[in-house]
Design a protein around this motif. Sequence first.
Motif, short mmCIF file in Angstrom:
data_model
loop_
_atom_site.label_atom_id
_atom_site.label_comp_id
_atom_site.label_asym_id
_atom_site.label_seq_id
_atom_site.Cartn_x
_atom_site.Cartn_y
_atom_site.Cartn_z
N GLU A 1 0.82 -1.21 0.00
CA GLU A 1 0.00 0.00 0.00
C GLU A 1 0.85 1.26 0.00
OE1 GLU A 1 -2.84 0.03 3.08
OE2 GLU A 1 -3.82 -1.85 2.48
N ALA A 2 2.11 1.14 0.39
CA ALA A 2 3.00 2.30 0.40
C ALA A 2 3.75 2.47 -0.91
CB ALA A 2 4.01 2.17 1.54
N ALA A 3 3.60 1.51 -1.83
CA ALA A 3 4.33 1.57 -3.10
C ALA A 3 3.83 2.74 -3.94
CB ALA A 3 4.15 0.26 -3.86
N GLY A 4 4.73 3.34 -4.67
CA GLY A 4 4.38 4.44 -5.57
C GLY A 4 4.77 5.81 -5.07
N GLY A 5 4.99 5.93 -3.77
CA GLY A 5 5.33 7.25 -3.23
C GLY A 5 6.62 7.79 -3.79
N MET A 6 7.65 6.95 -3.92
CA MET A 6 8.93 7.40 -4.45
C MET A 6 8.79 7.80 -5.91
SD MET A 6 12.63 5.46 -4.38
CE MET A 6 12.27 4.28 -5.69
N ARG A 7 8.08 6.98 -6.70
CA ARG A 7 7.92 7.28 -8.13
C ARG A 7 7.19 8.61 -8.33
NH1 ARG A 7 3.61 6.74 -10.99
NH2 ARG A 7 2.65 5.34 -9.46
N GLU A 8 6.13 8.83 -7.56
CA GLU A 8 5.35 10.05 -7.72
C GLU A 8 6.14 11.28 -7.28
OE1 GLU A 8 1.74 9.36 -5.65
OE2 GLU A 8 1.22 7.61 -6.87
N THR A 9 6.90 11.14 -6.20
CA THR A 9 7.72 12.26 -5.75
C THR A 9 8.80 12.60 -6.77
OG1 THR A 9 7.36 11.60 -3.45
CG2 THR A 9 9.21 13.08 -3.88
N GLU A 10 9.47 11.59 -7.29
CA GLU A 10 10.50 11.82 -8.29
C GLU A 10 9.91 12.45 -9.54
OE1 GLU A 10 14.13 9.28 -10.26
OE2 GLU A 10 12.15 8.34 -10.19
N THR A 11 8.75 11.95 -9.99
CA THR A 11 8.11 12.49 -11.19
C THR A 11 7.77 13.96 -11.01
OG1 THR A 11 7.19 10.34 -11.79
CG2 THR A 11 6.13 12.28 -12.72
N SER A 12 7.24 14.31 -9.85
CA SER A 12 6.88 15.70 -9.58
C SER A 12 8.11 16.60 -9.58
CB SER A 12 6.16 15.80 -8.24
OG SER A 12 5.93 17.15 -7.89
N MET A 13 9.18 16.16 -8.92
CA MET A 13 10.39 16.98 -8.86
C MET A 13 11.01 17.17 -10.25
SD MET A 13 12.27 15.65 -5.40
CE MET A 13 11.72 16.21 -3.79
#
Length: 410
Positions: free
Chosen positions: A63-75
């Motif tokens: 359920e915690a997966a995706g946070g790193m990808r979304e943060t990197e994409t935004s930055m």
Amino acid sequence: MRKPQIDYAAVFRALPGMVALLTPDLVYADANDDFVRLSGRTREQLLGRYIFDVFPENPNDPEAAGGMRETETSMLRTVATGERDIMALLRYDIEDPERPGHWHEHYWSPVNAPILDSDGQVALVVHRVEEVTEFIRAFGVPDGDRKGGALEAELYTRARELQEVNERLRTAHAHEREVALALQAAMLPPPGPTGPHAAAVRYQPAVGTLNVCGDWYDLVDLPGGSLAVAVGDVVGHGLAAACAMGQLRSALSGATRVAGGPAQALDALDLYADSVEGAQSASVVTTFIDWDSRTITYSCAGHPPPALVHPDGKVTFLDEATDPPLGARPERAPRPEARTPFTEGTLLVLYTDGLIERRDEDIDTGLARLSDSLTHHRSAAPEALADALLTDLLPPAGHTDDTALIVLRL
């Protein structure tokens, strides 16, 4: 009153809330005191390190997966666009620095914003995060009440759905923009060789469009070594206007090669425009340059007049062969044509109305502004002059009309 001396480094450190500065490679350059304290990391553990080395993703909870990808994409989007990016509610768990392998559930509301250097490039990314874990847990299950847990799950689920929809919209818009850019590049290629006569072209779509427009330019080599130069303007913006523009530009380019002069070329284009949706009321001006006789023959269909900038700085407008736009005449009649001499070193400038017209001004005001800029920059090379004209004449807050421009040293 004496102006206070502000220590901006101290201000940054004292900012309330978690704020960090990262390089475009997403390496920590600095962090304020709240970020250091609330993240559970020392300043030495942060500075000079890649963000996701410091805060890796929780590998134990799907359920915690995706946070790193979304943060990197935004930055990285902030780095690429130079624009602020506000993220949806995000779950990003943090590993306990005292107990490796143990993770604490956290919820965040992040914002990424650019800091630009003197060249307009992104030098740093401001990463501001507000932890909302306690807010989310406030809707949690108190004393066995299941409604709170359901509300927590619903809130987080809706935030994730919103983020996914935003990502799909961004992907679709990026694809549409790539198609638009390819279309525009195919229809408006750079000008071919013009011998010893330096030329520059520009087009600037209106603010808010897909980077395509209904304005066009064209330079055509004619039999006998002459050169035809034209600009045109289709009513409207975006893909529909660009499609009509492409058809008119191609038709005029072909007619120019077989016509006896610019007026005949516009007569043929007028007939063709009747069969092209969106082409009615388009404006165009075309000029035939005869290098041997040093004359310019021109004809104008509802378009602002070309400008001649003489070596002494005097500016004259070619306005003696004007006629209504394409498809706007009640009865067909041969279009007018005029001829004017030029001397070596003269500048010929063709443009569309986006360069000079403003809704709250008379067109003569715009022409006078153009004339002043041309006189001031007349010694510049065409490339530099084209840039100077756009800088001088387009509104700083953004232009609401498309603009095409040709500068040719005769």
